[in-house]
Scaffold this motif. Structure first.
Motif, PDB file in Angstrom:
ATOM      1  N   LEU A 597      21.828  22.527  34.492  1.00 33.14           N
ATOM      2  CA  LEU A 597      22.353  22.871  35.553  1.00 33.14           C
ATOM      3  C   LEU A 597      21.681  24.390  35.896  1.00 33.14           C
ATOM      4  O   LEU A 597      21.836  25.233  34.986  1.00 33.14           O
ATOM      5  CB  LEU A 597      23.681  22.990  35.886  1.00 33.14           C
ATOM      6  N   GLY A 600      22.013  24.549  41.181  1.00 33.18           N
ATOM      7  CA  GLY A 600      22.992  23.950  41.637  1.00 33.18           C
ATOM      8  C   GLY A 600      22.785  23.234  43.066  1.00 33.18           C
ATOM      9  O   GLY A 600      23.404  22.975  43.912  1.00 33.18           O
ATOM     10  N   SER A 673      27.615  15.079  30.617  1.00 34.49           N
ATOM     11  CA  SER A 673      27.251  16.183  30.992  1.00 34.49           C
ATOM     12  C   SER A 673      27.304  16.243  32.499  1.00 34.49           C
ATOM     13  O   SER A 673      27.369  17.494  33.174  1.00 34.49           O
ATOM     14  CB  SER A 673      25.783  16.284  30.781  1.00 34.49           C
ATOM     15  N   LYS A 677      30.252  19.246  34.506  1.00 29.84           N
ATOM     16  CA  LYS A 677      29.653  20.265  35.339  1.00 29.84           C
ATOM     17  C   LYS A 677      30.463  20.238  36.764  1.00 29.84           C
ATOM     18  O   LYS A 677      30.158  21.012  37.549  1.00 29.84           O
ATOM     19  CB  LYS A 677      28.073  20.312  35.672  1.00 29.84           C
ATOM     20  N   PRO A 757      34.198  24.586  37.362  1.00 28.27           N
ATOM     21  CA  PRO A 757      32.977  23.800  37.410  1.00 28.27           C
ATOM     22  C   PRO A 757      31.918  24.560  37.867  1.00 28.27           C
ATOM     23  O   PRO A 757      32.172  25.624  38.562  1.00 28.27           O
ATOM     24  CB  PRO A 757      33.509  22.671  37.884  1.00 28.27           C
ATOM     25  N   GLU A 758      30.684  24.011  38.082  1.00 32.85           N
ATOM     26  CA  GLU A 758      29.665  24.552  38.733  1.00 32.85           C
ATOM     27  C   GLU A 758      29.654  24.022  40.139  1.00 32.85           C
ATOM     28  O   GLU A 758      28.884  24.492  40.824  1.00 32.85           O
ATOM     29  CB  GLU A 758      28.394  24.037  37.935  1.00 32.85           C
ATOM     30  N   ARG A 788      29.558  28.659  43.889  1.00 30.28           N
ATOM     31  CA  ARG A 788      29.379  27.308  43.500  1.00 30.28           C
ATOM     32  C   ARG A 788      29.181  26.393  44.567  1.00 30.28           C
ATOM     33  O   ARG A 788      29.587  26.738  45.695  1.00 30.28           O
ATOM     34  CB  ARG A 788      30.767  27.119  42.829  1.00 30.28           C
TER      35      ARG A 788
END
Length: 914
Positions: A597, A600, A673, A677, A757-758, A788
């Protein structure tokens, strides 16, 4: 010539002893093959029932001929006062039993497979011709009943000659299969209401004339629509078994389908456990041996005591202490403290291995399945399938440690009694066993309807009682407590009545079983007493007979219920097998890599998706969300907004198009993964029945208490939690039932903040909170969503006014994009949604003003604001409305008007607050 006569007599005796046994063994084995290979389903011909009835009559004639000859033999014995020849008596009795069993099998089979029968006819014809010709030609019997026997034998030979001739003469070479016969119906019948073309409900599966011969088999339901849920699941499970059997072709192929469970049942990688299982097998064989040794030693002990009392010479009296000690030792070794304890000690680790391996594998497999499975699951059915699937282990134990030992016990008992007391005792035991099993299974089949009614009524009582308790609040509100009491009382009375009928039918079966065993015991006692009195057999031998006969009841009872136990285990195992064969639809590709990431950036490129191919959910959706920006998804319910979030988190895979994050297709990265995220706040958060602290830490197990407190403060829930008696250690109940909807949502938001989280997905995250709390949560969102990429699904449009980008989704398509101001001024769908939430309808004053002057308007404001804040919020709302749509001056002179400032203009607006 004398030697020839002796040889002839010996040959006749050999035929008498061997013929019925070989005939019965062949018939049973052939019949088992037809059942295991399902030939009864493949060899159905429409005109077979006509031929079957004729052949059945001829076979009854054969059976009666053996019985008639036996009666003649008994009359001859009475007249001549001589003992009957043993070989002839055994031959007649055994042949009567053999062909009587064939008649019963043919009676219960509506569409039989014939080769188990016609081979016995040819063999019978050959043997009976030999027995008719050779003795009467080379050694004619000199008895007054010789002619009668010849006549009966001739009639029997004629029957045997007619049977194959009739079968092959009436054989229909043109196979016209009956597609509507009972074997294509479900295992558990039920009426198909409203379908006049349905099959005849009087037919039953398996080709029997009334019902199958097991307790769990067919019985017609009174109403298909009201079928009990448990019985419905049983019927569905049996239907699945039947379907797989038809696909596989036979039981052997069907059984191979369960090979998927083999690594969980047998310790393939543990030699120690395998050695233990082998030793258990030796323990079972030892148990079979002790079943013979214990009664035998009992007889020896009795004989030693009898000899001690009868022997007058003190020096020759037998030692009575050693047989007693040996008997006690054998009883100890064969009991639960001896070989039973050893067998359990050896098997317990193997059993625990199976339970551990199967349970963990089942749970892991279910957790690996995709959202399409879990969205359609029924939790109770899954739990029942996983726990019931462990009956595969029980099935293995039943077959290996009960069925096989019981077969060995019966075979040894037959051979042992034959050796000890002669062929009459063996025939008596065989007759008792066959009669016991046949009558028991027939009675069980007739009890099937009572069993279904009992289960239905019992579960009805349980359901009514549970519903009354669960709905106590509703019953109290409507003053229906007396009604619920009466309803439950009636259900209990109905349950008791049904239970009485069911238990009385059980008692009737027990009485029939006891009667058969008592008659068999009486015959055995007569034979034993006869040998003691007239053949000088010992009393110890008679005692051995009593003890050994008592041990036969256990295997007979087991075999009577064996099919039911195995069928139940198969039904439970079938459910688990179906789950194991279900594969996840969303999996990591072979070359999947971890998501890297960067900014984003999330991009939808012509994405189409459908839960059901007949109704598309998303149609060619394309949009792009820049890094660190917030996009809001709005639109009507069911338009596809939440589906977009599920596709980002890859709960489902797109049907066409692609979703990428920073240029990486989400299908090409690992699920761990990707979901690591992404933080999600669902519309209906699910909390575990645990403490609030543990529910919050579920997002990040390593989070400290301080981090948890900060996350809760950001969502305005910290003070509320601290007001609880146990604070953060308070239990939330099943699925968070002890918390209000708003409290659950704030806990879910705090959990998302704690995960850090992203990418953030908010699905109606504040739908259950009040406006004031929402303002506080919005401040927390600033912390959560800062820098984000954020997706927000909302129906309350006031929560997404400050979103960087708004996408309007209708019927699976994007109809509008833009900011709040852009969409509002465009006058499109978003404007309509906004108007419905803010200005629902024009007031009558506004209608009159609009007709007289387009600049003079009035409207009705609908909001959930307190009266103190209405004026302040009104100004904010009016700023968002285009100038030409703003309210004009009011000339009605109403006293309930309120002042408001809007874009520098001072106006008096007449408002009616609802």
């Amino acid at each position: 010539m004398l030697l020839t006569s002796r040889q002839l007599v010996a040959a006749i005796k050999a035929i008498h002893y061997a013929y019925p046994g070989l005939l019965l063994c062949y018939f049973v084995l052939a019949l088992m093959v037809t059942v295991c290979t399902l030939q009864t389903q493949r060899l159905r011909v429409q005109d077979q029932h006509v031929r079957r009835d004729v052949i059945l009559g001829l076979m009854f004639g054969v059976t009666l001929s053996y019985l008639a000859e036996l009666i003649v033999l008994l009359i001859q014995v009475i007249v001549s006062n001589e003992s009957p020849p043993e070989d002839c008596t055994v031959y007649l009795i055994a042949s009567t039993i053999c062909f009587g069993a064939q008649c019963l099998a043919l009676t219960d089979s509506k569409f039989p497979v014939w080769y188990p029968y016609y081979v016995t006819w040819f063999l019978g014809l050959l043997v009976e011709l030999i027995l008719l010709v050779i003795p009467n030609v080379f050694a004619p019997p000199e008895t007054p009943f010789a002619f009668t026997n010849i006549v009966i034998q001739s009639i029997r030979v004629c029957f045997f000659a007619i049977l194959p001739s009739l079968y092959f003469a009436l054989r229909n070479d043109k196979k016209e299969y009956d597609n509507g016969d009972a074997e294509r119906q479900s295992l558990l019948q039920k009426k198909l209401s409203g379908k006049p073309g349905s099959e005849d409900s009087t037919k039953s599966y398996g080709g029997t004339t009334d019902t199958n011969n097991q307790e769990s088999d067919n019985s017609e339901a009174s109403d298909a629509g009201s079928e009990d849920s448990w019985l419905a699941r049983q019927r569905e499970a049996e239907d699945k078994i039947k379907k797989r059997l038809e696909q596989d072709g036979n039981w052997f192929t069907y059984a191979r389908g369960f090979a998927i469970f083999f690594p969980y049942l047998w310790p393939v990688h543990d030699r120690t456990l395998q050695f233990r299982a082998v030793l258990v097998g030796f323990c079972l064989l030892a148990s079979n041996a002790f079943n013979v040794l214990v009664p035998t030693q009992m007889g020896r002990m009795i004989d030693s005591l009898t000899g001690y009392l009868l022997e007058e010479d003190p020096t020759r009296k037998p030692n009575v202490w050693i047989p007693v000690a040996v008997y006690a030792l054998l009883r100890f070794v064969s009991g639960g403290a001896g070989i039973g304890w050893l067998k359990k000690w050896l098997w317990l680790p193997v059993e625990q291995y199976s339970y551990d391996a199967l349970s963990t594998a089942s749970h892991a497999h279910l957790m690996s399945l995709s959202s399409d499975f879990h969205d359609n699951k029924t939790s109770s059915d899954l739990t029942q399938a996983v726990h019931g699937g462990r009956s595969v282990t029980d099935l293995l134990e039943t077959v290996c440690f009960q069925v096989l030992p019981m077969f060995i016990d019966l075979a040894v008992a037959f051979a042992f009694l034959w050796t000890l007391y002669g062929p009459y005792m063996g025939l008596l035991m065989a007759s008792t066993a066959v009669t016991y099993l046949y009558v028991t299974t027939k009675l069980y089949s007739r009890r099937a309807a009572k069993r279904r009614d009992y289960i239905t009524i019992y579960r009805k009582e349980w359901t009514i009682g549970q519903q009354s308790l669960d709905g106590w609040n509703t019953a109290s509100l409507f003053n229906m407590i007396p009604y619920e009491r009466h309803r439950y009382a009636c259900a209990v009375k109905e349950h008791m009545s049904s239970k009485k009928d069911y238990e009385m039918s059980s008692q009737a079966i027990g009485a029939a079983q006891s009667l058969i065993l008592s008659i068999g015991l009486l015959g055995a006692l007569w034979l034993g007493v006869f040998q003691v009195v007239y053949r000088a057999e010992s009393i110890g031998k008679f005692t051995t007979l009593l003890i050994y006969w008592a041990q036969l009841q256990s295997p007979l009872t087991f075999f009577a219920s064996m099919y039911r136990q195995i069928s139940y285990s198969l039904m439970d195992a079938e459910r688990l097998l179906e789950l194991f064969q279900t594969k996840p639809t969303v999996t990591d590709t072979p070359n999947a890599k971890a998501l890297i990431l960067g900014k984003g950036l999330v991009k939808f490129d012509r994405v189409s998706f459908a839960y059901d191919e007949r109704k598309p959910t998303l149609k060619c959706v394309s949009f792009e969300v820049p890094s660190g920006k917030t996009v809001a998804l709005v639109g009507e319910t069911g338009g596809g907004k939440s589906t977009i979030l599920k596709l980002i988190d890859r709960f489902y895979d797109v049907k066409s198009g692609s979703i990428s994050i920073d240029g990486q297709d989400v299908r090409d990265v690992t699920l761990d993964s990707l979901r690591g995220k992404i933080g999600v706040v669902p519309q209906d958060p699910m909390l575990f029945n645990d403490s609030i602290m543990n529910n919050l830490r579920y997002a990040r197990l390593t989070a400290t208490d301080k981090e948890v407190y900060e996350a809760c403060k950001a969502t305005a829930i910290h003070d509320k939690i601290m007001s609880f008696p146990d604070g953060y250690n308070s239990k939330v109940g099943d699925r968070g039932v002890k918390l209000s909807g708003g409290e659950k949502q704030r806990v879910a938001i705090a959990r998302a903040i704690l995960k850090q989280p992203e990418i953030i997905l908010l699905d109606e995250a504040t739908s259950a909170v009040d406006t004031e709390t929402e303002q506080l949560i919005q401040e927390g969102f600033k912390t959560l969503c800062k820098d984000r990429t954020t997706f927000i699904v909302a129906h309350r449009l006031s929560t997404i006014m400050k979103a960087d980008h708004i996408i309007v989704v209708m019927n699976g398509e994007i109809v509008e994009k833009g900011t709040h101001d852009e969409l509002l001024h465009s006058g499109g769908k978003y404007h309509d949604l906004w108007s419905k939430q803010i200005f629902v309808k024009p007031s009558p004053t506004a209608d009159r003003s609009r007709s007289s002057s387009p600049k003079k308007r009035d409207a009705t404001l609908v909001n959930d604001l307190t009266p103190q804040r209405q004026t302040k919020e009104l100004a904010k709302v009016l700023k968002t409305i285009p100038h030409d749509q703003q309210p004009g001056e009011d000339n009605t002179g109403k006293k309930d008007g309120k002042k408001a400032e809007c874009s520098g203009h001072k106006r008096e607006v007449s408002l009616t607050f609802e």
